[in-house]
Design a protein around this motif. Structure first.
Motif, PDB file in Angstrom:
ATOM      1  N   PHE A 188       0.848  -1.337  -0.006  1.00 16.11           N
ATOM      2  CA  PHE A 188      -0.085  -0.082  -0.016  1.00 16.11           C
ATOM      3  C   PHE A 188       0.670   1.135   0.066  1.00 16.11           C
ATOM      4  N   PHE A 189       2.121   1.113  -0.220  1.00 19.09           N
ATOM      5  CA  PHE A 189       3.081   2.368  -0.242  1.00 19.09           C
ATOM      6  C   PHE A 189       2.874   3.472  -1.123  1.00 19.09           C
ATOM      7  N   ASP A 190       2.816   4.390  -0.688  1.00 20.65           N
ATOM      8  CA  ASP A 190       2.542   5.774  -1.651  1.00 20.65           C
ATOM      9  C   ASP A 190       3.755   6.594  -1.567  1.00 20.65           C
ATOM     10  N   PRO A 191       4.527   6.567  -2.279  1.00 17.15           N
ATOM     11  CA  PRO A 191       5.958   7.368  -2.133  1.00 17.15           C
ATOM     12  C   PRO A 191       5.547   8.869  -2.051  1.00 17.15           C
ATOM     13  N   ALA A 192       4.383   9.683  -2.302  1.00 19.96           N
ATOM     14  CA  ALA A 192       4.073  10.782  -1.971  1.00 19.96           C
ATOM     15  C   ALA A 192       3.862  11.208  -0.594  1.00 19.96           C
ATOM     16  N   ASN A 193       3.480  10.372   0.178  1.00 15.93           N
ATOM     17  CA  ASN A 193       3.653  10.438   1.761  1.00 15.93           C
ATOM     18  C   ASN A 193       5.005  10.411   2.394  1.00 15.93           C
ATOM     19  N   LEU A 194       5.997  10.226   1.690  1.00 13.70           N
ATOM     20  CA  LEU A 194       7.352  10.344   2.414  1.00 13.70           C
ATOM     21  C   LEU A 194       7.830  11.444   2.991  1.00 13.70           C
ATOM     22  N   GLY A 195       7.187  12.705   2.170  1.00 12.03           N
ATOM     23  CA  GLY A 195       7.973  13.898   2.425  1.00 12.03           C
ATOM     24  C   GLY A 195       9.143  14.383   2.021  1.00 12.03           C
ATOM     25  N   PRO A 196       9.871  15.438   2.571  1.00 14.33           N
ATOM     26  CA  PRO A 196      11.489  15.666   2.335  1.00 14.33           C
ATOM     27  C   PRO A 196      12.196  14.671   2.578  1.00 14.33           C
ATOM     28  N   PHE A 197      13.259  14.654   2.115  1.00 17.02           N
ATOM     29  CA  PHE A 197      14.554  13.737   2.416  1.00 17.02           C
ATOM     30  C   PHE A 197      14.949  14.429   3.669  1.00 17.02           C
ATOM     31  N   ARG A 198      15.291  15.720   3.448  1.00 16.75           N
ATOM     32  CA  ARG A 198      15.723  16.330   4.831  1.00 16.75           C
ATOM     33  C   ARG A 198      14.718  17.472   5.327  1.00 16.75           C
ATOM     34  N   ALA A 199      13.857  17.237   6.245  1.00 16.90           N
ATOM     35  CA  ALA A 199      12.898  18.206   6.867  1.00 16.90           C
ATOM     36  C   ALA A 199      13.184  19.258   7.614  1.00 16.90           C
ATOM     37  N   THR A 200      14.483  19.337   8.088  1.00 17.36           N
ATOM     38  CA  THR A 200      15.210  20.371   8.950  1.00 17.36           C
ATOM     39  C   THR A 200      16.141  21.283   8.171  1.00 17.36           C
ATOM     40  N   ASP A 201      16.550  22.396   8.665  1.00 22.08           N
ATOM     41  CA  ASP A 201      17.629  23.275   8.363  1.00 22.08           C
ATOM     42  C   ASP A 201      18.876  22.453   8.470  1.00 22.08           C
ATOM     43  N   VAL A 261       5.494   2.668   7.487  1.00 20.27           N
ATOM     44  CA  VAL A 261       4.781   3.569   8.258  1.00 20.27           C
ATOM     45  C   VAL A 261       4.933   4.994   7.376  1.00 20.27           C
ATOM     46  N   PHE A 262       6.333   5.326   7.051  1.00 20.05           N
ATOM     47  CA  PHE A 262       6.396   6.576   6.203  1.00 20.05           C
ATOM     48  C   PHE A 262       5.721   6.651   4.871  1.00 20.05           C
ATOM     49  N   GLY A 263       5.586   5.404   4.300  1.00 24.18           N
ATOM     50  CA  GLY A 263       4.971   5.477   2.914  1.00 24.18           C
ATOM     51  C   GLY A 263       3.433   5.163   3.198  1.00 24.18           C
ATOM     52  N   LEU A 264       3.039   4.877   4.357  1.00 24.61           N
ATOM     53  CA  LEU A 264       1.438   4.761   4.411  1.00 24.61           C
ATOM     54  C   LEU A 264       0.750   6.062   5.054  1.00 24.61           C
ATOM     55  N   VAL A 265       1.452   6.775   6.051  1.00 21.81           N
ATOM     56  CA  VAL A 265       1.004   7.917   6.613  1.00 21.81           C
ATOM     57  C   VAL A 265       1.657   9.239   6.114  1.00 21.81           C
ATOM     58  N   THR A 274       0.376  10.404  17.528  1.00 17.41           N
ATOM     59  CA  THR A 274       0.965   9.736  18.992  1.00 17.41           C
ATOM     60  C   THR A 274       0.666   8.023  18.688  1.00 17.41           C
ATOM     61  N   ALA A 275       0.204   7.618  17.473  1.00 20.01           N
ATOM     62  CA  ALA A 275       0.148   6.160  17.330  1.00 20.01           C
ATOM     63  C   ALA A 275       0.285   5.846  15.868  1.00 20.01           C
ATOM     64  N   PRO A 276       1.886   5.885  15.429  1.00 23.90           N
ATOM     65  CA  PRO A 276       1.764   5.772  14.041  1.00 23.90           C
ATOM     66  C   PRO A 276       1.511   4.471  13.467  1.00 23.90           C
ATOM     67  N   PHE A 277       1.579   3.330  14.132  1.00 22.15           N
ATOM     68  CA  PHE A 277       1.234   2.032  13.363  1.00 22.15           C
ATOM     69  C   PHE A 277      -0.155   1.963  13.388  1.00 22.15           C
ATOM     70  N   THR A 278      -1.064   2.689  14.590  1.00 23.14           N
ATOM     71  CA  THR A 278      -2.559   2.842  14.235  1.00 23.14           C
ATOM     72  C   THR A 278      -2.876   3.162  13.072  1.00 23.14           C
ATOM     73  N   ASP A 279      -2.373   4.422  12.951  1.00 19.96           N
ATOM     74  CA  ASP A 279      -2.671   5.429  11.601  1.00 19.96           C
ATOM     75  C   ASP A 279      -2.210   4.332  10.403  1.00 19.96           C
ATOM     76  N   ALA A 280      -1.142   3.726  10.657  1.00 21.91           N
ATOM     77  CA  ALA A 280      -0.779   2.783   9.184  1.00 21.91           C
ATOM     78  C   ALA A 280      -1.862   1.702   9.011  1.00 21.91           C
ATOM     79  N   VAL A 281      -2.289   1.074  10.014  1.00 19.84           N
ATOM     80  CA  VAL A 281      -3.319   0.058   9.783  1.00 19.84           C
ATOM     81  C   VAL A 281      -4.578   0.595   9.352  1.00 19.84           C
ATOM     82  N   ASN A 282      -5.065   1.844   9.670  1.00 15.78           N
ATOM     83  CA  ASN A 282      -6.316   2.491   9.379  1.00 15.78           C
ATOM     84  C   ASN A 282      -6.034   2.916   8.032  1.00 15.78           C
TER      85      ASN A 282
END
Length: 456
Positions: A188-201, A261-265, A274-282
């Motif tokens: 169910f992996f969606d690359p669009a969910n990954l976000g930026p490679f480096r999200a900080t400055d 999880v990175f690719g699901l959420v 606060t519950a990333p695996f819950t969000d992934a299963v959902n």
């Protein structure tokens, strides 16, 4: 301190007296012990914890995995020559004498009972999802935390046969939902969910280091099989294999689970989850039933970790007691289990739990848990230093000439990994952890004096 070496080729401990409740672990159970102790409850929060850094945190995970496997390989080499209960304690004492061995045992023991209290308190948070009444009042939460500690203790007191059975069942039950996300989630992996490679400055190196500071402690427990080597069948062969297989298995679950999880959420949602695996299963199946599944998996995971850590918390004092460095009572063993060590350790963890719920002082419990991240690395540093000592001192009976260069590189990597763990603990934790270590010096002085009188 004395650096007189002990028996160059220690034999394994004699088998426990025949009992239907005592059984030596085979390779599968020893591997489950390592995996179950490395993977406690932290995996259920890790993806959200490192998401703010971006997917570069997966690079940090890869670096840490290499360090953990190097440490596991070093422990495997040491276990071949020292297949005895006690793990890092045995190695440090063989290389550097009683005082170094005591520091390893003392540090590991502190780590075990404080961490057990922390695991129990964390488990209550998931229990309240399944049984809301448990979270109705602080004392109902306290009783739940005490029950979570004493149930694995009773399994331990029943004998090693039951410890192994509980560990296998807990490992299978907790890995089922984890693998569902780690493997099934990739479909169910969606690359669009990954976000930026480096999200900080931060720079790439800074981001990796910052993410690693959070992930560093996810591999504590790689020494589990070596600490219980006396309860493992053919330890010279199986302890090293279990250590490597268990660490590698935990690494696969960590990496695949976090990636899935990175690719699901979606990244924006994952950062605040606060519950990333819950969000992934959902996200995989829809609905909101994922929370119950993840809560069950988390409770089972923590009970399995507590089952294994309760045994380990008694094994190191047992080994030290046999050498006269801990009170003789800790040497008492029934049904293959050091019963006094189990009871004293769980009693201390229970007292700390009650203290936490009674005072409710902000940050006190968290500070103690951070201290354990430092005390856990003291045995690692001493054990890897022992391996380096054996390699450089020319003791042919302790090293394999054909593997000298490879073992030297692995030992250096493992030592560096252990130092990284210390650095990641933070200044306050190192400062307070050193105070805990120094408190043990007085204890060592008393036990050493008693040992001297006994042999005079």
């Amino acid at each position: 301190m004395s650096t007189t070496l002990r028996d160059p080729a220690p034999t394994t401990e004699p088998a426990a007296a025949a009992s239907p409740h005592a059984r030596r672990f085979g390779l599968p159970i020893a591997t489950c012990l390592v995996m179950g102790n490395v993977i406690g409850g932290g995996i259920f929060l890790l993806p959200a914890s490192v998401a703010p850094f971006g997917t570069i945190s997966l690079v940090a995970f890869g670096v840490l995995t290499a360090g953990a496997i190097a440490l596991a390989l070093v422990f495997g080499r040491l276990a071949e020559r020292h297949p005895q209960t006690g793990g890092p304690y045995v190695y440090a004492r063989a290389a550097f004498g009683d005082f170094a061995g005591f520091l390893a045992a003392w540090s590991y023991w502190i780590t075990a009972w404080v961490s057990n209290a922390a695991l129990a308190v964390a488990a209550v948070g998931y229990l309240t999802v399944l049984f809301p009444a448990a979270g109705a009042h602080k004392w109902s939460m306290c009783l739940a935390a005490l029950a979570v500690q004493w149930l694995p203790a009773l399994a331990n007191l029943a004998g090693t046969r039951y410890v192994g059975a509980v560990q296998v069942i807990a490992t299978v039950l907790k890995f089922a939902p984890l693998l569902l996300v780690a493997v099934g989630g990739l479909f169910f992996f969606d690359p669009a969910n990954l976000g930026p490679f480096r999200a900080t400055d931060q720079s790439a190196a800074g981001a990796v280091s910052a993410a690693a500071a959070i992930l560093l402690f996810s591999y504590l427990g790689v020494e589990s099989a070596t600490v219980s080597a006396g309860e493992v069948r053919d330890p010279a062969r199986n302890v090293g294999r279990a250590t490597i297989l268990g660490t590698a298995g935990a690494a696969v679950v960590y990496l695949l689970g976090t990636l899935a999880v990175f690719g699901l959420v979606a990244h924006e949602k994952l950062v605040s989850s606060t519950a990333p695996f819950t969000d992934a299963v959902n996200a995989m199946f829809g609905g909101t039933w994922g929370g119950t599944v993840v809560a069950c998996a988390a409770v089972i995971s923590m009970l399995g970790a507590l089952n294994g850590w309760t045994l380990l918390s008694a094994q190191t004092p047992y080994a030290a007691a046999k050498d006269g460095l801990f009170p003789k009572a800790f040497e008492t063993k029934k049904r293959g289990v050091p019963v006094v060590g189990v009871v004293v350790t769980v009693a201390l963890a229970s007292a700390l739990t009650v203290y936490n719920y009674t005072l409710g002082a902000d940050g006190v419990f968290e500070s103690l848990v951070l201290i354990t991240t430092f005390t856990a690395t003291v045995p690692y540093l001493l054990a890897t230093a022992a391996q380096i000592y054996f390699l450089l001192s020319g003791q042919r009976e302790r090293v394999h000439p054909g593997r000298l260069a490879r073992d030297g590189v692995l030992a250096a990597l493992a030592f560096g990994f252990s130092m990284w763990l210390v650095a990641g603990s933070g200044y306050a934790a190192v400062y307070q952890g050193v105070l805990f270590l120094f408190a043990g010096v007085l204890f060592y002085a008393a036990m050493s004096a008693r040992k001297t009188r006994a042999t005079a």
